[in-house]
Design a protein around this motif. Structure first.
Motif, PDB file in Angstrom:
ATOM      1  N   UNK A 174       0.805  -1.224   0.000  1.00 17.50           N
ATOM      2  CA  UNK A 174       0.000   0.000   0.000  1.00 17.50           C
ATOM      3  C   UNK A 174       0.836   1.271   0.000  1.00 17.50           C
ATOM      4  N   UNK A 175       2.131   1.160   0.337  1.00 12.16           N
ATOM      5  CA  UNK A 175       2.974   2.359   0.418  1.00 12.16           C
ATOM      6  C   UNK A 175       4.043   2.423  -0.666  1.00 12.16           C
ATOM      7  N   UNK A 176       4.267   1.343  -1.393  1.00 11.85           N
ATOM      8  CA  UNK A 176       5.324   1.325  -2.411  1.00 11.85           C
ATOM      9  C   UNK A 176       4.929   2.191  -3.605  1.00 11.85           C
ATOM     10  N   UNK A 177       5.876   2.422  -4.499  1.00 10.60           N
ATOM     11  CA  UNK A 177       5.634   3.318  -5.640  1.00 10.60           C
ATOM     12  C   UNK A 177       4.722   2.715  -6.701  1.00 10.60           C
ATOM     13  N   UNK A 178       4.449   1.406  -6.635  1.00  7.21           N
ATOM     14  CA  UNK A 178       3.523   0.785  -7.600  1.00  7.21           C
ATOM     15  C   UNK A 178       2.249   0.319  -6.887  1.00  7.21           C
ATOM     16  N   UNK A 179       1.906   0.987  -5.788  1.00  5.89           N
ATOM     17  CA  UNK A 179       0.737   0.578  -4.999  1.00  5.89           C
ATOM     18  C   UNK A 179      -0.547   0.623  -5.816  1.00  5.89           C
ATOM     19  N   UNK A 180      -0.683   1.643  -6.685  1.00  3.72           N
ATOM     20  CA  UNK A 180      -1.894   1.748  -7.500  1.00  3.72           C
ATOM     21  C   UNK A 180      -2.058   0.559  -8.424  1.00  3.72           C
ATOM     22  N   UNK A 181      -0.971   0.159  -9.067  1.00  6.77           N
ATOM     23  CA  UNK A 181      -1.014  -0.998  -9.969  1.00  6.77           C
ATOM     24  C   UNK A 181      -1.339  -2.273  -9.196  1.00  6.77           C
ATOM     25  N   UNK A 182      -0.711  -2.455  -8.063  1.00  6.05           N
ATOM     26  CA  UNK A 182      -0.956  -3.660  -7.265  1.00  6.05           C
ATOM     27  C   UNK A 182      -2.404  -3.724  -6.805  1.00  6.05           C
ATOM     28  N   UNK A 183      -2.986  -2.580  -6.502  1.00  6.65           N
ATOM     29  CA  UNK A 183      -4.383  -2.556  -6.084  1.00  6.65           C
ATOM     30  C   UNK A 183      -5.293  -2.894  -7.259  1.00  6.65           C
ATOM     31  N   UNK A 184      -5.009  -2.324  -8.432  1.00  7.42           N
ATOM     32  CA  UNK A 184      -5.850  -2.606  -9.606  1.00  7.42           C
ATOM     33  C   UNK A 184      -5.773  -4.076 -10.009  1.00  7.42           C
ATOM     34  N   UNK A 185      -4.607  -4.683  -9.827  1.00  6.17           N
ATOM     35  CA  UNK A 185      -4.421  -6.074 -10.234  1.00  6.17           C
ATOM     36  C   UNK A 185      -4.606  -7.047  -9.069  1.00  6.17           C
ATOM     37  N   UNK A 186      -5.205  -6.584  -7.999  1.00  4.47           N
ATOM     38  CA  UNK A 186      -5.316  -7.388  -6.789  1.00  4.47           C
ATOM     39  C   UNK A 186      -5.897  -8.774  -7.046  1.00  4.47           C
ATOM     40  N   UNK A 187      -6.915  -8.853  -7.856  1.00  2.44           N
ATOM     41  CA  UNK A 187      -7.542 -10.143  -8.129  1.00  2.44           C
ATOM     42  C   UNK A 187      -6.599 -11.127  -8.783  1.00  2.44           C
ATOM     43  N   UNK A 188      -5.758 -10.638  -9.691  1.00  2.00           N
ATOM     44  CA  UNK A 188      -4.828 -11.517 -10.405  1.00  2.00           C
ATOM     45  C   UNK A 188      -3.637 -11.917  -9.543  1.00  2.00           C
ATOM     46  N   UNK A 189      -3.445 -11.232  -8.424  1.00  3.58           N
ATOM     47  CA  UNK A 189      -2.279 -11.493  -7.580  1.00  3.58           C
ATOM     48  C   UNK A 189      -2.615 -12.316  -6.340  1.00  3.58           C
ATOM     49  N   UNK A 190      -3.816 -12.817  -6.283  1.00  4.38           N
ATOM     50  CA  UNK A 190      -4.199 -13.646  -5.132  1.00  4.38           C
ATOM     51  C   UNK A 190      -3.435 -14.960  -5.170  1.00  4.38           C
ATOM     52  N   UNK A 191      -3.011 -15.407  -3.986  1.00  2.53           N
ATOM     53  CA  UNK A 191      -2.234 -16.645  -3.901  1.00  2.53           C
ATOM     54  C   UNK A 191      -2.453 -17.289  -2.554  1.00  2.53           C
ATOM     55  N   UNK A 192      -1.976 -18.514  -2.427  1.00  3.45           N
ATOM     56  CA  UNK A 192      -2.123 -19.228  -1.165  1.00  3.45           C
ATOM     57  C   UNK A 192      -1.371 -18.530  -0.039  1.00  3.45           C
ATOM     58  N   UNK A 193      -0.218 -18.001  -0.334  1.00  6.99           N
ATOM     59  CA  UNK A 193       0.572 -17.356   0.719  1.00  6.99           C
ATOM     60  C   UNK A 193       0.022 -15.995   1.094  1.00  6.99           C
ATOM     61  N   UNK A 194      -0.530 -15.286   0.114  1.00 13.10           N
ATOM     62  CA  UNK A 194      -1.013 -13.941   0.378  1.00 13.10           C
ATOM     63  C   UNK A 194       0.093 -12.898   0.370  1.00 13.10           C
ATOM     64  N   UNK A 195       1.312 -13.313  -0.001  1.00 11.99           N
ATOM     65  CA  UNK A 195       2.448 -12.396   0.058  1.00 11.99           C
ATOM     66  C   UNK A 195       2.847 -11.793  -1.281  1.00 11.99           C
TER      67      UNK A 195
END
Length: 523
Positions: free
Chosen positions: A152-173
């Motif tokens: 949420x604080x990194x410089x690509x936070x907006x991209x990570x939020x928009x792609x949140x669904x595609x980045x889901x994983x068992x670890x959550x990391x």
């Protein structure tokens, strides 16, 4: 990711872990509390089941052995060398501490004048030492939330939020790991001075980096080799199915040099050992755990079960507060949670020497109890009835094929599960039929059935016998016997000839075997 045993933990602000079923997966129903090594919260990384408690950084440090103390430094969690990570970030600062402290002032991270970040007077690598005497309740430092490094604080936070669904994983990391991969390569990353204090990634001592033969030889019987194999499989799957495709889709944000499975595995270990997971409020305990985050300054502290500081969370900042008097010149320790040595070595790469780790445990695999009970059957009808009893326990969610009963110093941490298992496997056939018809209801627990260590001799004879047989089978799984281990530990000269990994494995196995032996004697 390794699984952890169900524990009653205090939300002290640290790392994480806990669970009764599945030792080979770090955290089956994790108790969502604060924990320091991210991996602890979820399990050992996906399999990485992590325990969750009060954790501080999940690093490989702790006042590790008593004999001799300087040997512990070889396995330090923090390495003084500028790390591969720091190199990626473009930092060649010869004075990383001075640069880090300057960065702290710029971002509003306030350190008490009574403490110092140093490599002198610490059990391993960088740590924090009291420059003056500190009293309980005193603030050691406060980290503003803007200084935290997360998805949420990194410089690509907006991209990570928009792609949140595609980045889901068992670890959550995955989002945090992608944030780290991006920031580490960015020449102007705001966190570069912070990265300079990180350990050298190529020298992390987690068992996942040991040769497989060495891992199995030294940690046989602990469950760690099996947990690591699951971790490695999960890491590989996560990298190739989610992380690499994402980086390749954004080549302007991720250079070719960070598109590496080995680097990803190293960062997983780093997150497992150094990240924190903010605890949920009690009323939110059934929600998904919070995402892991990196907490500058807090992850400098080494671990000790008998810690003298604790991380507290507030809306505007995270505060490290002294919990015990800390004399001048003494090291300040956080806790990564109530963690047994097998969890420490699995997720952080170190152990605490027996008997210093008051949270150490012995695990009896649930299937081992079934095997011990089968030894007492004489005819096929008895074997079939025993399997029926076991299936009933599975239905009640008391046992599982990958579960473990966890024995602490004074009590059985999985008391409900073990008591029910002993009861069902040992009760007369007619009583079992009636009990099964009632789906396990109407069971009144008696005080004499309490599974404290001191109360084990008062259990029913059939319960004690099954428990004793289970412990004996467990002890047979270790690579060496207890006497051999005690002889090695009692001789400083011989102990000093062992490699650092051999020393850590010896401490881990001895703690488990002594705890198991205690139950065996009492039974």
């Amino acid at each position: 990711m390794a699984t952890q045993a169900k524990r009653r933990r205090v939300s002290c602000g640290g790392r994480r872990r806990s669970t009764p079923l599945r030792r080979a997966s770090p955290l089956p129903r994790p108790q969502r509390r604060a924990a320091r090594g991210c991996a602890a919260c979820r399990g050992s990384f996906a399999a990485l089941h992590i325990p969750s408690p009060n954790p501080g950084p999940s690093s490989a440090r702790a006042a590790v052995f008593s004999a001799p103390s300087e040997l512990f430094r070889a396995g330090q969690r923090h390495c003084a060398c500028l790390s591969q990570v720091a190199g990626l970030a473009g930092s060649e600062d010869p004075a990383p501490v001075a640069s880090f402290l300057s960065w702290c002032r710029r971002v509003g991270l306030e350190l008490s004048p009574k403490v110092a970040v140093s490599r002198q007077g610490t059990v391993a690598g960088y740590g924090m030492v009291a420059r003056e005497s500190v009293q309980p309740g005193e603030l050691l430092f406060a980290v503003p939330r803007a200084a935290l490094l997360s998805q949420h604080t990194c410089s690509i936070s907006g991209l990570l939020e928009r792609e949140r669904g595609a980045l889901q994983s068992q670890s959550g990391w995955v989002p945090l790991l992608l944030a780290l991969l991006h920031e580490l390569q960015a020449p102007a990353s705001p966190w570069s001075p912070y990265f300079a204090l990180w350990p050298e990634l190529g020298r992390l001592e987690h068992p996942m980096f040991w040769p497989e033969e060495e891992r199995r030889r030294l940690l046989q019987g602990t469950g760690v080799p099996e947990a690591v194999e699951k971790d490695l499989a999960n890491i590989r799957s996560e990298y190739y199915s989610i992380v690499l495709p994402f980086m390749e889709a954004h080549p302007d944000l991720f250079s070719p040099r960070v598109r590496s499975l080995e680097l990803y595995r190293q960062l997983v270990a780093l997150v497992m050992a150094y990240s924190f997971q903010e605890p949920l409020e009690e009323e939110d305990d059934e929600k998904e755990p919070n995402s892991p985050l990196m907490v500058p300054a807090a992850d400098v502290l080494n671990h000790l079960a008998n810690h003298n500081a604790n991380l507290e969370y507030s809306p505007n900042c995270l505060r490290m507060v002294a919990t015990q008097p800390i004399p001048k010149g003494h090291e300040i320790f956080n806790t990564y949670g109530q963690m047994a040595n097998w969890q420490l070595i699995h997720m952080y790469g170190f152990t605490e020497p027996y008997p210093d780790n008051t949270d150490d445990t012995a695990d009896i695999q649930m299937v081992t109890v079934r095997e011990a009970a089968l030894q007492g059957t004489k005819v096929e009808a008895e074997r079939l009835l025993l399997y029926e009893r076991w299936d009933f326990l599975c239905k009640l969610e008391m046992v599982g094929e990958e579960g473990a009963f966890v024995i602490g110093r004074e009590e059985v941490l999985t008391e409900e599960e073990l008591a029910m298992t002993l009861k069902v496997l040992c009760m007369p056939a007619e009583e079992f039929r009636e009990f099964k018809d009632q789906d396990g209801w109407g069971d009144d627990k008696r005080e004499e059935d309490s599974l404290t260590i001191t109360n084990i001799p008062k259990l029913k004879a059939s319960w004690r016998q099954l428990l004793r047989d289970s412990v004996l089978l467990t002890l047979q799984t270790y690579a060496t016997d207890l006497k051999t281990e005690q002889d090695l530990l009692s001789s400083k000269e011989v102990y000093a000839t062992l490699s650092w990994r051999e020393q850590q494995a010896l401490q881990e196995c001895q703690g488990e075997e002594l705890s198991a032996k205690l139950v065996h004697i009492d039974a």
